[in-house]
Structure formats: C-alpha cells, structure tokens
Write a protein that holds these residues in place. Structure first.
Motif, PDB file in Angstrom:
ATOM      1  N   GLN A  98       0.714  -1.377   0.122  1.00  0.00           N
ATOM      2  CA  GLN A  98      -0.027   0.002  -0.039  1.00  0.00           C
ATOM      3  C   GLN A  98       0.715   1.161  -0.035  1.00  0.00           C
ATOM      4  OE1 GLN A  98      -3.290  -0.064  -0.365  1.00  0.00           O
ATOM      5  NE2 GLN A  98      -3.052  -2.154  -0.669  1.00  0.00           N
ATOM      6  N   ILE A  99       2.089   1.165   0.773  1.00  0.00           N
ATOM      7  CA  ILE A  99       2.894   2.334   0.779  1.00  0.00           C
ATOM      8  C   ILE A  99       3.441   2.589  -0.620  1.00  0.00           C
ATOM      9  CG2 ILE A  99       5.040   3.325   1.771  1.00  0.00           C
ATOM     10  CD1 ILE A  99       4.293   2.097   4.582  1.00  0.00           C
ATOM     11  N   SER A 100       3.943   1.560  -1.107  1.00  0.00           N
ATOM     12  CA  SER A 100       4.497   1.707  -2.562  1.00  0.00           C
ATOM     13  C   SER A 100       3.508   2.163  -3.648  1.00  0.00           C
ATOM     14  CB  SER A 100       4.809   0.193  -2.981  1.00  0.00           C
ATOM     15  OG  SER A 100       5.769  -0.367  -2.170  1.00  0.00           O
ATOM     16  N   ILE A 101       2.281   1.856  -3.372  1.00  0.00           N
ATOM     17  CA  ILE A 101       1.239   2.305  -4.353  1.00  0.00           C
ATOM     18  C   ILE A 101       1.068   3.886  -4.196  1.00  0.00           C
ATOM     19  CG2 ILE A 101      -1.384   2.330  -4.743  1.00  0.00           C
ATOM     20  CD1 ILE A 101      -1.133  -0.790  -4.255  1.00  0.00           C
ATOM     21  N   ILE A 102       0.977   4.114  -3.005  1.00  0.00           N
ATOM     22  CA  ILE A 102       0.918   5.537  -2.669  1.00  0.00           C
ATOM     23  C   ILE A 102       1.953   6.533  -3.140  1.00  0.00           C
ATOM     24  CG2 ILE A 102       0.977   7.259  -0.598  1.00  0.00           C
ATOM     25  CD1 ILE A 102      -0.619   5.302   1.013  1.00  0.00           C
ATOM     26  N   VAL A 103       3.218   5.967  -3.058  1.00  0.00           N
ATOM     27  CA  VAL A 103       4.410   6.618  -3.530  1.00  0.00           C
ATOM     28  C   VAL A 103       4.389   6.712  -5.244  1.00  0.00           C
ATOM     29  CG1 VAL A 103       6.855   6.453  -4.046  1.00  0.00           C
ATOM     30  CG2 VAL A 103       6.048   5.872  -1.651  1.00  0.00           C
TER      31      VAL A 103
END
Length: 167
Positions: A92-97
């Motif tokens: 999820q953090i990777s998708i946000i970035v």
C-alpha cells in the motif's frame, strides 16, 4: 471515512457508466457515419480515444477501491498472517508513492505542458484530457490510505485472504 469511500464508490460507478454510455454512442455514431453515410466523422474517433482513456483510468481507480485488482499472492499466502500484514502495508505504501510521483506529479506536469495545445477534432485543449491522471492519482491515494488504515487497525479483510479454490 467509510461513508466517504461508499459515496466515492457510487460516484465513480455512475461516472464510469456515463463515460461508457458516451463511448458507445460515439462509436455507434462513428460506425453509422462511416458505413451508412459514407462520410466518416472526424471528431468521433478522437473523442472515443480520450473517453476510452478516461474510462480506463477512472475504472481502474474504482476497481482498486473495491480491491478487485489482480494480485499475484500465492507466495505471500504461504507466510504467517503477521508477515502477510507487513507485506500488504509495504504494498500500500508503494502504491501511494507511485500514485503521488507518477499519477499526481507526472500527470500535473504533462497537463501543464499540454494545456495550450489544441486538439484537431475537438474544441478542447489537450491539457483537459490529461487532467484525469492527477485526479485518478488522488483517488488511488485515498483508496490506498483507506486500505492502509484497515491493515494497521488489524482488519483481515484488508489482506485479500480469499479462498484460493473459488474462481
């Protein structure tokens, strides 16, 4: 936050349906003018191209929000639930970035660059068509944050633990 998500889901559903209706009507007109009138419409092909792009972008945001996207997780499912949660948080953090850097920042930059370019077949600037990128970027970030909060709070539904035998 759940109410906002539900309202956003419904709004996106209707917007995607409207885009699809515009696409069907436009392509039908394009085929009619080409095959029946023998005088192809110049603007309808360009409109179809951009409506299709918008439909793909907004539709993917909607599917992402409903967790209907494809996930290759056969290796992750074999790990303990705590490791699955850590991997899901990382994803999820990777998708946000990605959404911030590529869709929002990149989409904004390309919109600004194309703002004064005119389309040949439609009476709008190209920049308006690229605005879908940062908008869908914000939608993706919102949905990712929603899923991230669910993961942090300990929701097992956020882990995508569907029955692998169900198709």
């Amino acid at each position: 936050m759940l109410r906002i998500k539900i309202t956003l889901d419904k709004t996106l559903e209707w917007f995607c349906v409207a885009l699809f209706v515009v696409l069907v009507v436009d392509v039908t007109w394009q085929v009619f003018t080409r095959q029946v009138l023998n005088d192809p419409s110049g603007w309808s092909e360009e409109l179809a191209k951009y409506v299709f792009i918008w439909l793909g972008l907004f539709g993917s945001s909607l599917v992402f929000g409903e967790r209907g996207h494809i996930a290759v997780d056969f290796a992750v499912r074999k790990t303990p639930e705590q490791i699955q949660r850590i991997i899901a948080i990382f994803v999820q953090i990777s998708i946000i970035v990605f959404a911030i850097v590529v869709l929002i920042q990149g989409g904004y930059k390309v919109s600004v660059l194309a703002w004064n370019q005119n389309l040949t077949g439609l009476p709008v600037n190209v920049g308006w068509l690229y605005v879908a990128l940062p908008i869908t970027g914000f939608l993706t970030v919102f949905y990712s944050l929603f899923h991230l909060v669910g993961l942090i709070r300990g929701s097992t539904a956020a882990l995508d633990t569907e029955d692998p035998d169900v198709i």
